[in-house]
Design a protein around this motif. Sequence first.
Motif, PDB file in Angstrom:
ATOM      1  N   ALA A 100       0.835  -1.199   0.000  1.00 44.96           N
ATOM      2  CA  ALA A 100       0.000   0.000   0.000  1.00 44.96           C
ATOM      3  C   ALA A 100       0.873   1.253   0.000  1.00 44.96           C
ATOM      4  O   ALA A 100       0.624   2.203  -0.755  1.00 44.96           O
ATOM      5  N   MET A 101       1.914   1.273   0.827  1.00 37.76           N
ATOM      6  CA  MET A 101       2.788   2.446   0.877  1.00 37.76           C
ATOM      7  C   MET A 101       3.546   2.613  -0.440  1.00 37.76           C
ATOM      8  O   MET A 101       3.729   3.735  -0.919  1.00 37.76           O
ATOM      9  N   HIS A 102       3.995   1.507  -1.018  1.00 41.12           N
ATOM     10  CA  HIS A 102       4.697   1.558  -2.302  1.00 41.12           C
ATOM     11  C   HIS A 102       3.790   2.157  -3.376  1.00 41.12           C
ATOM     12  O   HIS A 102       4.230   2.951  -4.224  1.00 41.12           O
ATOM     13  N   GLU A 103       2.517   1.800  -3.326  1.00 42.82           N
ATOM     14  CA  GLU A 103       1.553   2.299  -4.313  1.00 42.82           C
ATOM     15  C   GLU A 103       1.231   3.770  -4.084  1.00 42.82           C
ATOM     16  O   GLU A 103       1.095   4.547  -5.032  1.00 42.82           O
ATOM     17  N   VAL A 104       1.137   4.169  -2.826  1.00 43.02           N
ATOM     18  CA  VAL A 104       0.697   5.523  -2.476  1.00 43.02           C
ATOM     19  C   VAL A 104       1.789   6.563  -2.698  1.00 43.02           C
ATOM     20  O   VAL A 104       1.542   7.639  -3.255  1.00 43.02           O
ATOM     21  N   VAL A 105       3.006   6.258  -2.274  1.00 44.71           N
ATOM     22  CA  VAL A 105       4.081   7.265  -2.301  1.00 44.71           C
ATOM     23  C   VAL A 105       4.774   7.241  -3.663  1.00 44.71           C
ATOM     24  O   VAL A 105       5.709   6.482  -3.900  1.00 44.71           O
ATOM     25  N   THR A 106       4.315   8.091  -4.537  1.00 46.01           N
ATOM     26  CA  THR A 106       4.921   8.223  -5.869  1.00 46.01           C
ATOM     27  C   THR A 106       5.664   9.543  -6.024  1.00 46.01           C
ATOM     28  O   THR A 106       6.313   9.793  -7.031  1.00 46.01           O
ATOM     29  N   GLY A 107       5.538  10.396  -5.016  1.00 45.60           N
ATOM     30  CA  GLY A 107       6.214  11.686  -4.977  1.00 45.60           C
ATOM     31  C   GLY A 107       6.238  12.153  -3.539  1.00 45.60           C
ATOM     32  O   GLY A 107       5.745  11.459  -2.645  1.00 45.60           O
ATOM     33  N   PRO A 108       6.809  13.319  -3.260  1.00 45.86           N
ATOM     34  CA  PRO A 108       6.859  13.814  -1.885  1.00 45.86           C
ATOM     35  C   PRO A 108       5.458  13.954  -1.284  1.00 45.86           C
ATOM     36  O   PRO A 108       4.558  14.548  -1.889  1.00 45.86           O
ATOM     37  N   MET A 109       5.277  13.390  -0.090  1.00 48.43           N
ATOM     38  CA  MET A 109       4.010  13.472   0.632  1.00 48.43           C
ATOM     39  C   MET A 109       4.301  13.593   2.125  1.00 48.43           C
ATOM     40  O   MET A 109       5.309  13.073   2.604  1.00 48.43           O
ATOM     41  N   THR A 110       3.433  14.271   2.857  1.00 49.75           N
ATOM     42  CA  THR A 110       3.613  14.349   4.300  1.00 49.75           C
ATOM     43  C   THR A 110       3.301  12.991   4.923  1.00 49.75           C
ATOM     44  O   THR A 110       2.567  12.178   4.346  1.00 49.75           O
ATOM     45  N   LYS A 111       3.859  12.760   6.095  1.00 50.33           N
ATOM     46  CA  LYS A 111       3.610  11.517   6.804  1.00 50.33           C
ATOM     47  C   LYS A 111       2.116  11.320   7.042  1.00 50.33           C
ATOM     48  O   LYS A 111       1.586  10.221   6.883  1.00 50.33           O
ATOM     49  N   GLY A 112       1.402  12.396   7.396  1.00 46.01           N
ATOM     50  CA  GLY A 112      -0.037  12.293   7.641  1.00 46.01           C
ATOM     51  C   GLY A 112      -0.805  11.901   6.396  1.00 46.01           C
ATOM     52  O   GLY A 112      -1.737  11.082   6.457  1.00 46.01           O
ATOM     53  N   GLU A 113      -0.437  12.473   5.258  1.00 45.94           N
ATOM     54  CA  GLU A 113      -1.107  12.138   3.999  1.00 45.94           C
ATOM     55  C   GLU A 113      -0.904  10.671   3.654  1.00 45.94           C
ATOM     56  O   GLU A 113      -1.847   9.984   3.222  1.00 45.94           O
ATOM     57  N   VAL A 114       0.313  10.175   3.840  1.00 47.01           N
ATOM     58  CA  VAL A 114       0.602   8.774   3.534  1.00 47.01           C
ATOM     59  C   VAL A 114      -0.161   7.861   4.483  1.00 47.01           C
ATOM     60  O   VAL A 114      -0.741   6.853   4.060  1.00 47.01           O
ATOM     61  N   SER A 115      -0.168   8.201   5.764  1.00 40.74           N
ATOM     62  CA  SER A 115      -0.874   7.377   6.750  1.00 40.74           C
ATOM     63  C   SER A 115      -2.349   7.261   6.415  1.00 40.74           C
ATOM     64  O   SER A 115      -2.934   6.170   6.467  1.00 40.74           O
ATOM     65  N   THR A 116      -2.965   8.372   6.043  1.00 42.16           N
ATOM     66  CA  THR A 116      -4.391   8.352   5.700  1.00 42.16           C
ATOM     67  C   THR A 116      -4.652   7.449   4.499  1.00 42.16           C
ATOM     68  O   THR A 116      -5.577   6.628   4.503  1.00 42.16           O
ATOM     69  N   ALA A 117      -3.835   7.590   3.462  1.00 38.67           N
ATOM     70  CA  ALA A 117      -4.036   6.804   2.243  1.00 38.67           C
ATOM     71  C   ALA A 117      -3.766   5.322   2.482  1.00 38.67           C
ATOM     72  O   ALA A 117      -4.519   4.455   2.005  1.00 38.67           O
ATOM     73  N   VAL A 118      -2.705   5.003   3.220  1.00 37.34           N
ATOM     74  CA  VAL A 118      -2.362   3.606   3.482  1.00 37.34           C
ATOM     75  C   VAL A 118      -3.408   2.956   4.381  1.00 37.34           C
ATOM     76  O   VAL A 118      -3.767   1.787   4.189  1.00 37.34           O
TER      77      VAL A 118
END
Length: 362
Positions: free
Chosen positions: A119-137
């Motif tokens: 999920a994290m590999h799919e979500v983080v394709t560019g710079p993102m805040t930790k909170g944004e990544v956590s929400t998406a994952v």
Amino acid sequence: MNVDRLQVLAYRVAAQQLDRPDLPPAGLAVLDLGVQDTPYGSARLAVAARTIAEPDDAALTLVWSTRGAPHLHRTADLPALASALWPVSDADATARIVTSQIRVGARLGLTAFRAAAKAMHEVVTGPMTKGEVSTAVSALVPESVTYWCRGCNAQHISGALFQQVGLAAGVRLAPKGSATTLVPVGGRRNVPNQSIAPDSIISAYLRLLGPATPAEAAKFMGTTPTEIKRMWPKDLAEVRVDGRRAWLPTDRIDLLLDATRRPRLLRLLPPSDPYLQARDRTLLVPDKSRHAEIWRMLGNPGAVLLDGEIAGVWRAKMAGKNTLDVTVTAFEPLPQEPLEKEASRVAALRGAQNVRVLDAKG
């Protein structure tokens, strides 16, 4: 083969190159295990305790690795490290992530790791805040590995799982102030399918912080002694440290036996310095009443290393724009000139032009 505590400390000082050889940071032995960066900036101080060379940003990368803690690693090591740190079994995965928040979800073991990493590999394709990544994952993983966060009024993935899959997901850290941005690692690979060469991590621990036991290595890795034995290296020699059984890589035995002279140096080690990562804390600091001063639940101080012994703790704080105050609590008398010299190095790294060394006891 019998050695005493002082010989072990002399060996570790040499193994961790605290005599400050003329090496580029990426050439330091502690990078075999990684240098923890808690709080942010402490890894730079740990490197500076071992070399006068400036860190090469291209050669070193900050990632979540062992125990999900931020560590500085060689950029070239990241692919192999991701596979080496991948859990060896469901039981190992569960032990690494189980908390009161996800006791049931932790039983998913490798399934939980794989789902979160993908999920994290799919979500983080560019710079993102930790909170944004956590929400998406959080929206992509099994609900049982998430929990309700009252403060955020949202369902979150467990932090223990979230951070331990960062390296496997090919994500690096780019801290800025109090915020953390997650960025894809250049040329990142797919999520590991299995653990490959997990013994390499244990070997690095034993080289830098040995002789040590499986139980101590398990505490460092955040797993159980039973699971550590599944990754236990083969090329080890048994050593008695003041009568206690421990192990060291066979090719390091001569260095241990040669470490008979007490090292003569003073270093200001930052919180989470590799020298302080040994899990045999009573060997490192026999006076247990000092342990709570050195290793706290939150907000560890730095440690004063004097001739192999932890001889005090220190904290630094800016006093105005150009002066750094280094406040020292000494456990024993400290030589003033080397102390001030090391404090000046810390000040320079913190961007301060001046430094004051203060005695916490007044």
